[in-house]
Design an enzyme around this catalytic site. Structure first.
Site, PDB file in Angstrom:
ATOM      1  N   ASP A  96      78.467  35.509  39.669  1.00  0.00           N
ATOM      2  CA  ASP A  96      78.196  36.551  40.662  1.00  0.00           C
ATOM      3  C   ASP A  96      77.313  36.005  41.792  1.00  0.00           C
ATOM      4  OD1 ASP A  96      78.716  39.081  41.608  1.00  0.00           O
ATOM      5  OD2 ASP A  96      77.128  40.066  40.458  1.00  0.00           O
ATOM      6  N   GLN A 115      67.571  49.099  43.521  1.00  0.00           N
ATOM      7  CA  GLN A 115      68.507  49.815  42.649  1.00  0.00           C
ATOM      8  C   GLN A 115      69.800  49.032  42.653  1.00  0.00           C
ATOM      9  OE1 GLN A 115      67.859  53.410  41.561  1.00  0.00           O
ATOM     10  NE2 GLN A 115      69.463  52.779  40.137  1.00  0.00           N
TER      11      GLN A 115
HETATM   12  N1  LIG Z   1      63.110  39.496  40.846  1.00  0.00           N
HETATM   13  C1  LIG Z   1      63.080  40.345  41.851  1.00  0.00           C
HETATM   14  N2  LIG Z   1      62.050  40.340  42.719  1.00  0.00           N
HETATM   15  C2  LIG Z   1      62.003  41.211  43.744  1.00  0.00           C
HETATM   16  N3  LIG Z   1      62.964  42.130  43.997  1.00  0.00           N
HETATM   17  C3  LIG Z   1      64.016  42.188  43.161  1.00  0.00           C
HETATM   18  C4  LIG Z   1      64.131  41.315  42.047  1.00  0.00           C
HETATM   19  N4  LIG Z   1      65.289  41.588  41.414  1.00  0.00           N
HETATM   20  C5  LIG Z   1      65.865  42.580  42.087  1.00  0.00           C
HETATM   21  N5  LIG Z   1      65.115  42.962  43.158  1.00  0.00           N
HETATM   22  C6  LIG Z   1      65.421  44.019  44.117  1.00  0.00           C
HETATM   23  O1  LIG Z   1      66.169  45.038  43.468  1.00  0.00           O
HETATM   24  C7  LIG Z   1      67.461  45.182  44.034  1.00  0.00           C
HETATM   25  C8  LIG Z   1      68.492  45.466  42.938  1.00  0.00           C
HETATM   26  O2  LIG Z   1      68.567  44.311  42.104  1.00  0.00           O
HETATM   27  P1  LIG Z   1      69.393  44.224  40.781  1.00  0.00           P
HETATM   28  O3  LIG Z   1      69.320  42.813  40.326  1.00  0.00           O
HETATM   29  O4  LIG Z   1      69.013  45.290  39.859  1.00  0.00           O
HETATM   30  O5  LIG Z   1      70.804  44.543  41.185  1.00  0.00           O
HETATM   31  P2  LIG Z   1      71.940  44.680  40.132  1.00  0.00           P
HETATM   32  O6  LIG Z   1      71.701  45.868  39.290  1.00  0.00           O
HETATM   33  O7  LIG Z   1      72.041  43.381  39.448  1.00  0.00           O
HETATM   34  O8  LIG Z   1      73.152  44.930  41.041  1.00  0.00           O
HETATM   35  P3  LIG Z   1      74.649  44.582  40.718  1.00  0.00           P
HETATM   36  O9  LIG Z   1      74.764  44.643  39.248  1.00  0.00           O
HETATM   37  O10 LIG Z   1      75.390  45.633  41.440  1.00  0.00           O
HETATM   38  O11 LIG Z   1      74.841  43.198  41.281  1.00  0.00           O
HETATM   39  C9  LIG Z   1      67.682  43.892  44.793  1.00  0.00           C
HETATM   40  O12 LIG Z   1      68.542  44.082  45.880  1.00  0.00           O
HETATM   41  C10 LIG Z   1      66.295  43.483  45.235  1.00  0.00           C
HETATM   42  O13 LIG Z   1      65.964  44.152  46.431  1.00  0.00           O
END
Ligand SMILES: Nc1ncnc2c1ncn2[C@@H]1O[C@H](COP(=O)(O)OP(=O)(O)OP(=O)(O)O)[C@@H](O)[C@H]1O
Length: 432
Positions: A252, A134
């Site tokens: 980022d 998330q």
């Molecule tokens: N490509 C991927 N493969 C496996 N797990 C993933 C992947 N992308 C994200 N995750 C998992 O989902 C979590 C949340 O990722 P996400 O990229 O959605 O964060 P975000 O919404 O970009 O957060 P923020 O915008 O606050 O930086 C990560 O911490 C990771 O555990």
């Protein structure tokens, strides 16, 4: 991936007309900053003298005697560039995936436009059992495509979509479609239907770097593994800055945006904030834009001036290096006030000749690790120099890290005497 992300502070859009530094200029190491850090350090009383001698001479040697591995840089990244290229800029793997989804709307770029039905099927109707994360963008699910391929399905939350995500989503898709590198999370496609926005990317199975540093992902990463991760990240950012059609600034870079494979190879994720860099052909040095990024990793010059350049990624990378060797988060509010800003605290320790006490306590304490820690901190501190001109390019960072890794290999098999002899050998090379 952190709710500390600063999505949007102030907005202005214009381009400067200053001359931008060329890759050649950028690849010159700011020796003065580097040696200023080295010479400002008080020598540690507790250290064995051989290590001190070695550390001092190697500090110069690391920079002065590196054979710039231009070929390695050029060949590794450009072969990657070649690999990815077909006329649409997508790689063969992507094409295979696209062919197997030819019933869906395929974009000219080679990414797939998925249907909602496919996404429901891939994630068992967005089953909570498939949820893997998330973040600020939304929820991430582990999905399985019809062809059996595992993917990460990133589903935007509606509140984010309502807050003008549409523009950001399209810009993220456009950037993701342009990039292809072993150390970047690969983009497969997306969905944009009514109020649903979904990104489909490579599934990276072994969690984030932050989780590993927090010790919640099994074994603690040893120092060589951390150096390798730093090199992977440096390669990914170098590629974005120098080897894409138009330079891209990630904006980022942080440990929770670095995903690890089972072999601890690093892949940089999350292009939600990425921007195209200034158009150098028109003589611009930076883009002026809303400040975005994550607290603790944000370039102070960018914060102050809203001027974004590739050097803002270099700053964040420097913070990441400190994080890698200390294990601490960049801002740690639970600590004593003097230790809350990790980079400042580590720099103070380093200048006082006590870098060793900033080392992640879970790392083995030995002469080689201490020496390598100092080298990494030295690099980190030039990356976070307050003025962007003093920071090295990402490519230069990669070169320095290659040499650190090479020396680590030589030193780890030897003892203090060998460290001295290595330093003597380097001295004789410089004297010649
Ligand atoms: N490509 C991927 N493969 C496996 N797990 C993933 C992947 N992308 C994200 N995750 C998992 O989902 C979590 C949340 O990722 P996400 O990229 O959605 O964060 P975000 O919404 O970009 O957060 P923020 O915008 O606050 O930086 C990560 O911490 C990771 O555990």
């Amino acid at each position: 991936m952190s709710n500390r992300s600063i999505r949007s502070l102030h907005g202005r859009q214009h381009r400067s007309s200053d001359a931008r530094m060329t890759p050649e200029t950028l690849s010159r190491t700011p020796n003065s900053v580097y040696s200023a850090i080295s010479t400002s350090r008080r020598s540690s009383s507790s250290r064995q003298s051989a290590v001190k001698v070695a550390a001092k001479s190697l500090a110069g040697v690391f920079i002065a005697c590196f054979t710039p591995p231009e070929n390695e840089a050029t060949s590794s990244v450009s072969s990657d560039a070649q690999r990815r290229v077909n006329k649409n800029g997508c790689d063969p793997t992507r094409s295979v995936l696209v062919k197997s989804y030819n019933s869906t709307l395929e974009r000219e770029t080679g990414s797939i436009r998925f249907t909602l039905e496919q996404m429901y099927k891939a994630t068992d109707n967005f089953s909570p059992a498939r949820k893997i994360g998330q973040g600020g963008f939304g929820t991430v699910f582990k999905g399985t495509l019809d062809n059996g391929m595992l993917v990460a399905v990133k589903r935007a939350k509606k509140s984010v979509y309502d807050m003008n995500l549409g523009v950001e989503f399209q810009s993220e898709v456009q950037i993701l479609e342009k990039v292809e590198h072993l150390n970047l999370v690969r983009f497969y496609g997306y969905l944009e239907e009514e109020d649903e926005r979904i990104l489909v990317v490579e599934y990276v199975p072994n969690g984030t770097l932050r989780e590993h540093l927090d010790g919640i992902r099994g074994d603690i990463l040893d120092l060589p593994a951390r150096v390798d991760i730093a090199i992977d990240v440096a390669h990914a950012i170098t590629y974005l800055h120098m080897y894409t059609d138009h330079p891209i600034i990630h904006r980022d870079i942080k440990s929770s945006n670095i995903l690890l494979t089972e072999n601890h190879r690093a892949k940089v994720a999350d292009f939600g904030f990425a921007r195209l860099a200034a158009d150098t052909d028109s003589g611009a040095t930076h883009v002026s834009t809303q400040v975005k990024g994550t607290a603790g990793y944000l370039d102070p010059e960018y914060l102050k001036t809203y001027q974004l350049t590739e050097k803002s990624d270099v700053y964040s990378f420097g913070i990441l290096l400190v994080e890698l060797v200390t294990g601490r988060r960049p801002i740690d509010t639970k600590r004593d006030p003097r230790e809350r800003l990790t980079a400042k605290w580590a720099m103070r320790k380093f200048k006082n000749g006590d870098a060793g006490s900033a080392m992640d306590p879970r790392l083995e304490r030995n002469a080689t690790n201490s020496l390598i820690l100092e080298k990494i901190l030295e690099l980190a501190f030039i990356c976070i120099a307050p003025q962007r001109q003093s920071r090295p390019s990402m490519r230069r960072c990669a070169e320095i890290l290659w040499s650190i890794r090479k020396d680590y290999k030589e030193l780890s098999a030897s003892d203090i005497d060998s460290i001295s002899s290595l330093s003597e050998r380097h001295n004789s090379i410089t004297e010649e």
